[in-house]
Structures are given as structure tokens and as C-alpha cells.
Design a protein around this motif. Structure first.
Motif, PDB file in Angstrom:
ATOM      1  N   THR A  35      39.388  41.240  43.734  1.00  0.00           N
ATOM      2  CA  THR A  35      39.423  42.647  43.320  1.00  0.00           C
ATOM      3  C   THR A  35      40.806  43.108  42.867  1.00  0.00           C
ATOM      4  O   THR A  35      40.945  43.650  41.761  1.00  0.00           O
ATOM      5  CB  THR A  35      38.891  43.542  44.446  1.00  0.00           C
ATOM      6  N   PRO A  36      41.873  42.952  43.666  1.00  0.00           N
ATOM      7  CA  PRO A  36      43.183  43.394  43.164  1.00  0.00           C
ATOM      8  C   PRO A  36      43.661  42.598  41.967  1.00  0.00           C
ATOM      9  O   PRO A  36      44.402  43.121  41.119  1.00  0.00           O
ATOM     10  CB  PRO A  36      44.101  43.194  44.378  1.00  0.00           C
ATOM     11  N   MET A  37      43.232  41.326  41.869  1.00  0.00           N
ATOM     12  CA  MET A  37      43.643  40.503  40.724  1.00  0.00           C
ATOM     13  C   MET A  37      43.044  41.041  39.427  1.00  0.00           C
ATOM     14  O   MET A  37      43.661  40.971  38.363  1.00  0.00           O
ATOM     15  CB  MET A  37      43.224  39.055  40.933  1.00  0.00           C
ATOM     16  N   MET A  38      41.826  41.577  39.518  1.00  0.00           N
ATOM     17  CA  MET A  38      41.196  42.182  38.350  1.00  0.00           C
ATOM     18  C   MET A  38      42.002  43.389  37.879  1.00  0.00           C
ATOM     19  O   MET A  38      42.242  43.570  36.682  1.00  0.00           O
ATOM     20  CB  MET A  38      39.770  42.603  38.696  1.00  0.00           C
ATOM     21  N   TYR A  95      45.568  45.721  33.872  1.00  0.00           N
ATOM     22  CA  TYR A  95      46.760  46.518  33.596  1.00  0.00           C
ATOM     23  C   TYR A  95      47.673  45.797  32.614  1.00  0.00           C
ATOM     24  O   TYR A  95      48.147  46.386  31.626  1.00  0.00           O
ATOM     25  CB  TYR A  95      47.493  46.800  34.900  1.00  0.00           C
ATOM     26  N   ARG A  96      47.927  44.504  32.858  1.00  0.00           N
ATOM     27  CA  ARG A  96      48.774  43.730  31.941  1.00  0.00           C
ATOM     28  C   ARG A  96      48.121  43.632  30.558  1.00  0.00           C
ATOM     29  O   ARG A  96      48.795  43.694  29.529  1.00  0.00           O
ATOM     30  CB  ARG A  96      49.023  42.332  32.506  1.00  0.00           C
ATOM     31  N   ARG A 129      48.746  52.341  41.577  1.00  0.00           N
ATOM     32  CA  ARG A 129      49.322  51.108  41.074  1.00  0.00           C
ATOM     33  C   ARG A 129      48.305  49.979  41.235  1.00  0.00           C
ATOM     34  O   ARG A 129      47.545  49.962  42.207  1.00  0.00           O
ATOM     35  CB  ARG A 129      50.607  50.783  41.829  1.00  0.00           C
ATOM     36  N   PRO A 130      48.262  49.039  40.286  1.00  0.00           N
ATOM     37  CA  PRO A 130      47.287  47.944  40.401  1.00  0.00           C
ATOM     38  C   PRO A 130      47.510  47.154  41.674  1.00  0.00           C
ATOM     39  O   PRO A 130      48.634  46.752  41.986  1.00  0.00           O
ATOM     40  CB  PRO A 130      47.554  47.096  39.155  1.00  0.00           C
ATOM     41  N   GLY A 131      46.432  46.953  42.439  1.00  0.00           N
ATOM     42  CA  GLY A 131      46.523  46.253  43.710  1.00  0.00           C
ATOM     43  C   GLY A 131      46.393  47.176  44.908  1.00  0.00           C
ATOM     44  O   GLY A 131      46.245  46.701  46.039  1.00  0.00           O
TER      45      GLY A 131
END
Length: 361
Positions: free
Chosen positions: A136-139, A144-145, A49-51
Motif C-alpha cells: 500500500t505505501p509503495m503504491m 507520487y514519483r 505525504r506518500p507513505g
């Protein structure tokens, strides 16, 4: 030559951490920052999952060590997985990665793990705020969005020391050019030599946040960076009356949070309109009852006193006054120095009384 991975994806299993990862590319993303992409030798695809993050086992001299890195790629692109690492002063594991990890090498990894993921509907407006490696997690969340299609409403705020240290800047701008609802905002504390910078300068503050995301109350907020940075963001939002139930954070330098029970308790001061306070004006001898959400400046006007003021937003410093006793909650925007705060001064326009407070006025 065509890489025969797509035909196998339908029948391949998801990657499990009993299989090593094979490095396939190393790409510089800033000063001492590199993105390392991996694939599974078996052709397995990556399910995460993203993040979320992976933990790598690094064969450094003296014995293996384990280091955790947030995944910067998106699960919408499952054939490979990318980790982005920045070596800081004194780092051992990340320095080994930057100096030694090359395409073709295989490395043991465990995961994915972590709960810093956007558990909100796809149409929920996001406010992503990061500093340094916290981007990094924001990227991953933004990619993903973006890959889901449509018009994801994302306000992306990235803070760095210099423009050259804005990680993923080109990739983010490529997405924003195609999807106008992705809005990018950069804040730097200093310029790069012999280069022009026309964006925000200084320390990220309430004024900047209000300009970047006027509809912040309607957004889900995700924040990642050093703890002092995240604390300042929390104070800004609390000062704005934001519902902190919709605030999420992860410190990129802290131990990884694996379950909700591992998440640290945020013990921030949240002034309440139901809590009674009192401001004592020492020189005039006035005492005025109020609540924790009334500013010292507003209370002074109720008392008929004239504390000089200008911007009323913690910038100009005109309303600086001496606090003689008690505690206040002050979220300013640069209008007072640390030395003045240590000496007991406050800005009346952005200081909220917590209980009984006496000031020199």
C-alpha cells in the motif's frame, strides 16, 4: 454534470480531521481486498505525504474501535484520498469496513500521520520491496514519483501468495508502460489454478534481488510487510554489504510509528571485518583465525581443506556441514532445510563465523 471541485480548490482549505470523510467509491483490488476512496464534504483538499496513514473510527457492534490504514493514493491528486484494506482471519474492524462501508456514508478519521515517507531527493533511485498488504505505501510513493513527471528510477518488488493477490498490479503496469524507468518484479509462492505464471516463484531471496536490482547499493530501500519477511530482506542486504543507513521499513500489522522516537530499534547481526573470529575444524584438527566477514568455506580453503561446494551462493546445498559449537550468521537461498538447520547443519559458503566456531570437517 461537471463536478464543481476544481474551481473551489484554490480557495479551499486543507482537510482537517474535525471533518468526517465521505465515501465516494469502493473498488475491489484482490481477494478480500478493497480500495475505499473518500472526499471532504466541504470540498477541502488533502495534504499528506506518500507513505502516511489515517486512523478510522469504526462503529462496530458493541462500540466504536479505531483502526489504522496506510493511504494508497498520492498527495499529487489532492481532491480525494484512498485507503486500501485487506480482511485477515479474525479481523473485526477491516471486516466491518468490507461488509458495511458504501458510497455516501460518512466516517470519522484522524491524521494523517506516520514517518514512513521518502525523505530523499526526487532523483534518488528507489528500491521498494513489499509483501502482502505492505504494498500500500509503495503504491502511494510510486504514483507520487510518476505524477512528478520525468523518469523516476524505481525498482518495485512485490511478493504475494498467488498472482491473483498481487494488489494494484494493473495500475502499476499502466504506469510502467508509460515510464520505462519504473521496473516491476513480482514473486509468488504458488500458481493460480488453470492460469499461466511466467514470473518468479518461491521465496524472495538474494539471487532474485541481485537479478532484479543489480545496482541495489545505489538505491534507497523501503520495505513493508510482515516482520519475518522484513527481517529476511534486512539479512539479504546486510549479507550484500548494503549501507543500512539507507534502509527504511514499516510493518503494516504493527502499531503505527508516529515519530522517529517510536520507531523500533533494529537489533540485527551485522558481521564486521574488524571483529576477530576463529574456525576450528574438528576432524582435521586445524584452527584458523579469521574475521566475521570470512565465510566458513573461504576459511576452509585457507586451511587447505576441501569442503565440497557448487554454487557458492547458498542454493545447491553441496557445502552442507555440521556445526559442533559456536554461532554463525547464515543467509542462504534455499539450499538447506529448516530441519537441517535445527539439527545443527550449516552451508559453509554463506555462513560467517561469529567468534569461535567449531565444525565437523
Amino acid at each position: 454534470m461537471t463536478l464543481d471541485l476544481m474551481p473551489r480548490l484554490g480557495g479551499a482549505r486543507a482537510w482537517k480531521d474535525d471533518e468526517p470523510l465521505e465515501c465516494v467509491s469502493v473498488v475491489p483490488d484482490g481477494p478480500d481486498v478493497f480500495s475505499f476512496s473518500f472526499r471532504a464534504p466541504s470540498g477541502a483538499w488533502f495534504d499528506y505525504r506518500p507513505g502516511q496513514f489515517l486512523t478510522l473510527e469504526l462503529p462496530v457492534p458493541g462500540g466504536p474501535i479505531h483502526r489504522t490504514y496506510t493511504i494508497s493514493s498520492s498527495p499529487s491528486r489532492p481532491l480525494s484520498i484512498t485507503l486500501t484494506a485487506k480482511a485477515t482471519a479474525g479481523s473485526v474492524g477491516t471486516r466491518w469496513i468490507l461488509d458495511n462501508l458504501r458510497p455516501g456514508m460518512r466516517i470519522k478519521a484522524t491524521g494523517p500521520g506516520g514517518i514512513f515517507v521518502p525523505d530523499v531527493p526526487a532523483d534518488r533511485k528507489l528500491l521498494l520491496i513489499s509483501a502482502g498488504s505492505g504494498v500500500t505505501p509503495m503504491m502511494a510513493m510510486t504514483t507520487y514519483r510518476y505524477d512528478l513527471g520525468g523518469e523516476p528510477d524505481i525498482c518495485f518488488v512485490q511478493c504475494a501468495r498467488r498472482p491473483s493477490e498481487l494488489v494494484f498490479r494493473r495500475q502499476l503496469e499502466a504506469m510502467a508502460r508509460r515510464v520505462p524507468s519504473i521496473k516491476l518484479h513480482y514473486v509468488v509462492s504458488q500458481d493460480d489454478p488453470y492460469d499461466a505464471w511466467t514470473g518468479y516463484r518461491g521465496t524472495f531471496n538474494q539471487l532474485m534481488l541481485g537479478l532484479m536490482a543489480p545496482d541495489y547499493l545505489e538505491r534507497e530501500v523501503y520495505c513493508c510487510g510482515p516482520e519475518p519477511f522484513m527481517q529476511s530482506v534486512r539479512e539479504m542486504l546486510i549479507g550484500f554489504g548494503y549501507d543500512m543507513e539507507h534502509y527504511h521499513q514499516e510493518a503494516f500489522s504493527a502499531p503505527p510509528v508516529l515519530t522517529p522516537d517510536d520507531a523500533p530499534v533494529l537489533d540485527d547481526v551485522v558481521p564486521s571485518a574488524e571483529a576477530a573470529s576463529e574456525v576450528i575444524f574438528a576432524i582435521s584438527g586445524r584452527s584458523v583465525p579469521c574475521t566475521e566477514t570470512d565465510t566458513i568455506l573461504a576459511v576452509s580453503r585457507i586451511a587447505g581443506l576441501n569442503i565440497p561446494s557448487g554454487c557458492s551462493f547458498g542454493v545447491c546445498g553441496t557445502c552442507k556441514t555440521k556445526k559442533l559449537s559456536g554461532e554463525v550468521h547464515m543467509v542462504h537461498n534455499g539450499g538447506i532445510s529448516d530441519a537441517d538447520v535445527e539439527a545443527g547443519y550449516i552451508l559453509a559458503c554463506c555462513s560467517l563465523p561469529l567468534g569461535r566456531v567449531e565444525i565437523e570437517a
